[in-house]
Enzyme design. Structure first.
Site, short mmCIF file in Angstrom:
data_model
loop_
_atom_site.label_atom_id
_atom_site.label_comp_id
_atom_site.label_asym_id
_atom_site.label_seq_id
_atom_site.Cartn_x
_atom_site.Cartn_y
_atom_site.Cartn_z
N LYS A 12 -14.33 -6.59 1.56
CA LYS A 12 -13.33 -6.05 0.63
C LYS A 12 -13.22 -7.00 -0.55
O LYS A 12 -13.02 -8.20 -0.38
CB LYS A 12 -11.97 -5.92 1.31
CG LYS A 12 -10.88 -5.43 0.34
CD LYS A 12 -9.59 -5.09 1.07
CE LYS A 12 -8.60 -6.23 1.16
NZ LYS A 12 -7.97 -6.60 -0.12
N ASP B 27 -10.94 -2.83 -3.71
CA ASP B 27 -9.49 -2.61 -3.53
C ASP B 27 -8.77 -2.85 -4.87
O ASP B 27 -8.20 -3.91 -5.08
CB ASP B 27 -9.03 -3.60 -2.45
CG ASP B 27 -7.56 -3.52 -2.14
OD1 ASP B 27 -6.91 -2.52 -2.50
OD2 ASP B 27 -7.04 -4.47 -1.51
N LYS C 123 -6.65 -0.30 -6.28
CA LYS C 123 -5.39 0.48 -6.24
C LYS C 123 -5.05 1.13 -7.59
O LYS C 123 -4.01 0.83 -8.19
CB LYS C 123 -4.23 -0.40 -5.79
CG LYS C 123 -4.43 -1.05 -4.43
CD LYS C 123 -3.16 -1.80 -4.00
CE LYS C 123 -3.29 -2.44 -2.64
NZ LYS C 123 -4.18 -3.62 -2.61
N ASP D 279 -2.63 5.77 -12.68
CA ASP D 279 -2.49 6.03 -14.12
C ASP D 279 -2.49 7.53 -14.31
O ASP D 279 -2.45 8.29 -13.33
CB ASP D 279 -3.65 5.34 -14.89
CG ASP D 279 -3.25 4.93 -16.31
OD1 ASP D 279 -2.63 5.77 -17.00
OD2 ASP D 279 -3.56 3.81 -16.72
N THR E 214 3.28 -2.36 1.78
CA THR E 214 4.08 -2.95 2.86
C THR E 214 5.11 -3.94 2.32
O THR E 214 6.03 -4.33 3.03
CB THR E 214 3.18 -3.65 3.90
OG1 THR E 214 2.19 -4.40 3.21
CG2 THR E 214 2.50 -2.65 4.80
N ARG F 21 -7.82 -13.97 6.43
CA ARG F 21 -7.75 -15.38 6.85
C ARG F 21 -8.18 -15.67 8.29
O ARG F 21 -8.76 -16.73 8.53
CB ARG F 21 -6.35 -15.92 6.55
CG ARG F 21 -6.15 -16.13 5.05
CD ARG F 21 -4.71 -16.15 4.65
NE ARG F 21 -4.07 -14.86 4.86
CZ ARG F 21 -2.79 -14.62 4.64
NH1 ARG F 21 -2.02 -15.60 4.20
NH2 ARG F 21 -2.28 -13.42 4.84
O1 C5P Z 1 -5.67 -12.74 5.29
P1 C5P Z 1 -5.20 -11.41 5.80
O2 C5P Z 1 -5.89 -10.95 7.06
O3 C5P Z 1 -3.68 -11.32 5.90
O4 C5P Z 1 -5.66 -10.39 4.65
C1 C5P Z 1 -5.33 -9.03 4.63
C2 C5P Z 1 -5.88 -8.38 3.41
O5 C5P Z 1 -5.40 -7.04 3.35
C3 C5P Z 1 -5.47 -9.03 2.09
O6 C5P Z 1 -6.53 -8.83 1.15
C4 C5P Z 1 -4.24 -8.24 1.69
O7 C5P Z 1 -4.03 -8.24 0.29
C5 C5P Z 1 -4.61 -6.84 2.19
N1 C5P Z 1 -3.47 -5.96 2.44
C6 C5P Z 1 -2.47 -6.27 3.35
N2 C5P Z 1 -1.44 -5.40 3.57
C7 C5P Z 1 -1.40 -4.24 2.90
C8 C5P Z 1 -2.39 -3.89 2.00
C9 C5P Z 1 -3.44 -4.79 1.79
O8 C5P Z 1 -2.51 -7.32 3.99
N3 C5P Z 1 -0.42 -3.38 3.14
#
Ligand code: C5P
Length: 232
Positions: free
Chosen positions: A32, A59, A61, A64, A119, A211
């Site tokens: 992603k 990603d 998003k 417009d 979220t 992460r």
């Molecule tokens: O590091 P981690 O596993 O928390 O990363 C989750 C990824 O998913 C990040 O790129 C974050 O911006 C994205 N994301 C999220 N929750 C959402 C939408 C996207 O954690 N509702």
């Protein structure tokens, strides 16, 4: 529907993302690319990662007026991404225009999924900032249904909502779910998390994992663990 693990490559530079991807000698994970990397490194980052054989979820998003989204989606489609997204809040005409822009002359197109409510938006923000007075769960399912009506392929949602989205929009409607952590791992800033194994049980189609893989001592082993728990 093939399940897959998508690695959130939340790196600030091209050098960092390539140093990370170079660790993978045997597999080519689905990645992603988010706004930070795309805006910093430019569209070439997509071409280069594609050339290395990875699938890409871009990603960005989009949100417009329909005509602008249609033209922007046409550009993303020619970049040959595999999946991209927009905000369902842009309404059904915007989502329909997006599909039109994404569809190539030969009829193929990348998968298109919708963000329902972020979220980071809670009931209080909806009431006070957006003047939306319905319960957030109902709003999320309504936006998911709108996305389905417009012809989109699925939504980004919490793994905990994946079952309900499938009940509402059908089992073929894709759920792409971040917020995944290993049972023995750090939760970090994520609030509602599930393990890859649990996400599989609830019915996620793709998990987005950042992460727990990118910051692991051994990212390849962490990726393989995710695949083992979620896919196999
Ligand atoms: O590091 P981690 O596993 O928390 O990363 C989750 C990824 O998913 C990040 O790129 C974050 O911006 C994205 N994301 C999220 N929750 C959402 C939408 C996207 O954690 N509702």
């Amino acid at each position: 529907m093939g399940k897959d693990v998508i690695i959130a490559c939340d790196f600030a530079s091209k050098e960092e993302v390539f140093a990370f991807l170079d660790k993978f000698k045997e597999e080519k994970p689905y990645v992603k690319i988010g706004m930070e990397l795309f805006y910093g490194a430019g569209p070439d980052i997509v071409r280069e990662i594609k050339k290395r054989g990875h699938k890409i979820f871009l990603d960005l998003k989009l949100h417009d007026i329909p005509n602008t989204v249609k033209k922007a989606m046409h550009v993303l489609s020619s970049l040959d991404v595999d999946m991209c997204n927009l905000h369902a809040g842009g309404t059904i005409p915007m989502m329909e225009a997006a599909i039109e822009g994404l569809t190539r002359e030969d009829g193929t197109r990348p998968l298109l999924i919708a963000v329902t409510q972020l979220t980071s938006t809670d009931q209080e923000h909806m009431e006070n900032d957006l003047l939306i007075h319905e319960p957030i769960d109902k709003v999320v399912m309504h936006y998911a249904s709108n996305a389905k009506k417009a012809g989109l392929d699925g939504v980004v949602c919490s793994p905990l909502e994946a079952g309900k989205v499938h009940d509402t929009c059908g089992s073929d409607f894709i759920t792409v779910t971040p917020g995944v952590r290993f049972a023995d791992g750090d939760v970090g800033d994520q609030k509602r998390v599930t393990t890859p194994e649990r996400a599989k049980e609830i019915g996620s189609d793709y998990i987005v994992v950042g992460r727990p893989i990118t910051a692991a001592d051994d990212p390849v082993a962490a990726y393989r663990r995710c695949v083992k728990e979620f896919v196999s």
